[in-house]
Design a protein around this motif. Structure first.
Motif, PDB file in Angstrom:
ATOM      1  N   HIS A  50      -9.063  -1.032   3.707  1.00 17.72           N
ATOM      2  CA  HIS A  50      -8.782   0.193   4.463  1.00 17.72           C
ATOM      3  C   HIS A  50      -7.346   0.650   4.257  1.00 17.72           C
ATOM      4  CE1 HIS A  50     -12.607   0.265   6.502  1.00 17.72           C
ATOM      5  NE2 HIS A  50     -12.463  -1.012   6.760  1.00 17.72           N
ATOM      6  N   GLY A  51      -6.554  -0.140   3.594  1.00 16.68           N
ATOM      7  CA  GLY A  51      -5.160   0.224   3.335  1.00 16.68           C
ATOM      8  C   GLY A  51      -4.981   0.634   1.889  1.00 16.68           C
ATOM      9  N   SER A  52      -4.126  -0.070   1.212  1.00 17.01           N
ATOM     10  CA  SER A  52      -3.817   0.281  -0.176  1.00 17.01           C
ATOM     11  C   SER A  52      -4.938  -0.082  -1.143  1.00 17.01           C
ATOM     12  CB  SER A  52      -2.527  -0.411  -0.609  1.00 17.01           C
ATOM     13  OG  SER A  52      -2.702  -1.819  -0.605  1.00 17.01           O
ATOM     14  N   GLY A  53      -5.856  -0.921  -0.706  1.00 20.58           N
ATOM     15  CA  GLY A  53      -6.957  -1.347  -1.557  1.00 20.58           C
ATOM     16  C   GLY A  53      -6.512  -2.324  -2.631  1.00 20.58           C
ATOM     17  N   SER A  54      -7.448  -2.745  -3.427  1.00 14.76           N
ATOM     18  CA  SER A  54      -7.156  -3.691  -4.502  1.00 14.76           C
ATOM     19  C   SER A  54      -6.110  -3.155  -5.454  1.00 14.76           C
ATOM     20  CB  SER A  54      -8.421  -4.004  -5.308  1.00 14.76           C
ATOM     21  OG  SER A  54      -9.335  -4.684  -4.522  1.00 14.76           O
ATOM     22  N   VAL A  55      -6.228  -1.878  -5.788  1.00 12.91           N
ATOM     23  CA  VAL A  55      -5.292  -1.301  -6.746  1.00 12.91           C
ATOM     24  C   VAL A  55      -3.865  -1.351  -6.206  1.00 12.91           C
ATOM     25  CG1 VAL A  55      -5.541   1.124  -6.031  1.00 12.91           C
ATOM     26  CG2 VAL A  55      -5.023   0.586  -8.396  1.00 12.91           C
ATOM     27  N   GLY A  56      -3.687  -1.156  -4.920  1.00 11.87           N
ATOM     28  CA  GLY A  56      -2.357  -1.245  -4.320  1.00 11.87           C
ATOM     29  C   GLY A  56      -1.814  -2.658  -4.350  1.00 11.87           C
ATOM     30  N   LEU A  57      -2.684  -3.616  -4.049  1.00  6.42           N
ATOM     31  CA  LEU A  57      -2.257  -5.014  -4.070  1.00  6.42           C
ATOM     32  C   LEU A  57      -1.915  -5.473  -5.484  1.00  6.42           C
ATOM     33  CD1 LEU A  57      -4.912  -6.428  -1.590  1.00  6.42           C
ATOM     34  CD2 LEU A  57      -2.458  -6.196  -1.161  1.00  6.42           C
ATOM     35  N   LEU A  58      -2.719  -5.067  -6.453  1.00  9.00           N
ATOM     36  CA  LEU A  58      -2.515  -5.515  -7.829  1.00  9.00           C
ATOM     37  C   LEU A  58      -1.339  -4.840  -8.518  1.00  9.00           C
ATOM     38  CD1 LEU A  58      -6.243  -5.746  -8.951  1.00  9.00           C
ATOM     39  CD2 LEU A  58      -4.709  -7.635  -8.374  1.00  9.00           C
ATOM     40  N   THR A  59      -0.950  -3.654  -8.049  1.00 10.41           N
ATOM     41  CA  THR A  59       0.175  -2.939  -8.669  1.00 10.41           C
ATOM     42  C   THR A  59       1.431  -2.995  -7.804  1.00 10.41           C
ATOM     43  OG1 THR A  59      -0.407  -0.798  -7.685  1.00 10.41           O
ATOM     44  CG2 THR A  59      -1.385  -1.328  -9.840  1.00 10.41           C
ATOM     45  N   GLY A  61       1.870  -1.771  -5.014  1.00  7.95           N
ATOM     46  CA  GLY A  61       2.064  -0.481  -4.366  1.00  7.95           C
ATOM     47  C   GLY A  61       2.435   0.668  -5.293  1.00  7.95           C
ATOM     48  N   LEU A  62       2.505   0.423  -6.594  1.00 10.87           N
ATOM     49  CA  LEU A  62       2.814   1.520  -7.512  1.00 10.87           C
ATOM     50  C   LEU A  62       1.710   2.574  -7.499  1.00 10.87           C
ATOM     51  CD1 LEU A  62       4.270  -0.474 -10.535  1.00 10.87           C
ATOM     52  CD2 LEU A  62       5.526   0.943  -8.890  1.00 10.87           C
ATOM     53  N   ILE A  63       0.475   2.135  -7.306  1.00 12.19           N
ATOM     54  CA  ILE A  63      -0.666   3.031  -7.125  1.00 12.19           C
ATOM     55  C   ILE A  63      -1.361   2.577  -5.855  1.00 12.19           C
ATOM     56  CG2 ILE A  63      -2.873   3.831  -8.061  1.00 12.19           C
ATOM     57  CD1 ILE A  63      -1.858   3.020 -10.835  1.00 12.19           C
ATOM     58  N   ASP A  64      -1.626   3.513  -4.951  1.00  9.58           N
ATOM     59  CA  ASP A  64      -2.399   3.147  -3.765  1.00  9.58           C
ATOM     60  C   ASP A  64      -3.795   3.741  -3.878  1.00  9.58           C
ATOM     61  OD1 ASP A  64      -2.110   5.847  -3.180  1.00  9.58           O
ATOM     62  OD2 ASP A  64      -0.826   5.521  -1.442  1.00  9.58           O
ATOM     63  N   ARG A  65      -4.614   3.497  -2.880  1.00 11.37           N
ATOM     64  CA  ARG A  65      -5.994   3.953  -2.915  1.00 11.37           C
ATOM     65  C   ARG A  65      -6.075   5.468  -3.103  1.00 11.37           C
ATOM     66  NH1 ARG A  65     -10.654   1.868  -0.905  1.00 11.37           N
ATOM     67  NH2 ARG A  65      -9.543   0.243   0.197  1.00 11.37           N
ATOM     68  N   ALA A  66      -5.266   6.224  -2.387  1.00 12.33           N
ATOM     69  CA  ALA A  66      -5.292   7.686  -2.506  1.00 12.33           C
ATOM     70  C   ALA A  66      -4.882   8.126  -3.910  1.00 12.33           C
ATOM     71  CB  ALA A  66      -4.375   8.316  -1.461  1.00 12.33           C
ATOM     72  N   GLY A  67      -3.826   7.529  -4.437  1.00 11.91           N
ATOM     73  CA  GLY A  67      -3.369   7.870  -5.781  1.00 11.91           C
ATOM     74  C   GLY A  67      -4.394   7.521  -6.839  1.00 11.91           C
TER      75      GLY A  67
END
Length: 88
Positions: A50-59, A61-67
């Motif tokens: 519900h937050g940054s998602g996997s992509v946010g965790l793996l990057t 925070g360089l890319i978040d779920r919205a991005g």
């Protein structure tokens, strides 16, 4: 979608793809977890899906779920943004 009395048309795009790390893949495939559950367990988070998602965790925070979804949504809308380029 119908525009006036013209034939329907649609937009199509996709998000970027990325490799899920082997440790998370194992949790998903062998342990039957959903990706968000595996993220929470591995990264010691709660509701990461519900937050940054996997992509946010793996990057980091360089890319978040919205991005992650932003470009795909914009690209899917190109027939409406530039309808003169998409004859029906």
């Amino acid at each position: 979608t119908y525009i006036g009395d013209k034939k329907p048309f649609f937009g199509l795009a996709k998000t970027a793809t990325f490799l899920v790390p082997p440790v998370l893949t194992k949790m998903i495939v062998q342990d039957g977890m959903e990706l968000g559950q595996a993220d929470d367990k591995f990264f010691s988070r709660t509701n990461s899906n519900h937050g940054s998602g996997s992509v946010g965790l793996l990057t980091d925070g360089l890319i978040d779920r919205a991005g992650y979804y932003e470009s795909a949504i914009i690209l899917a809308l190109t027939p409406w943004i530039r309808p003169e380029l998409y004859p029906q």
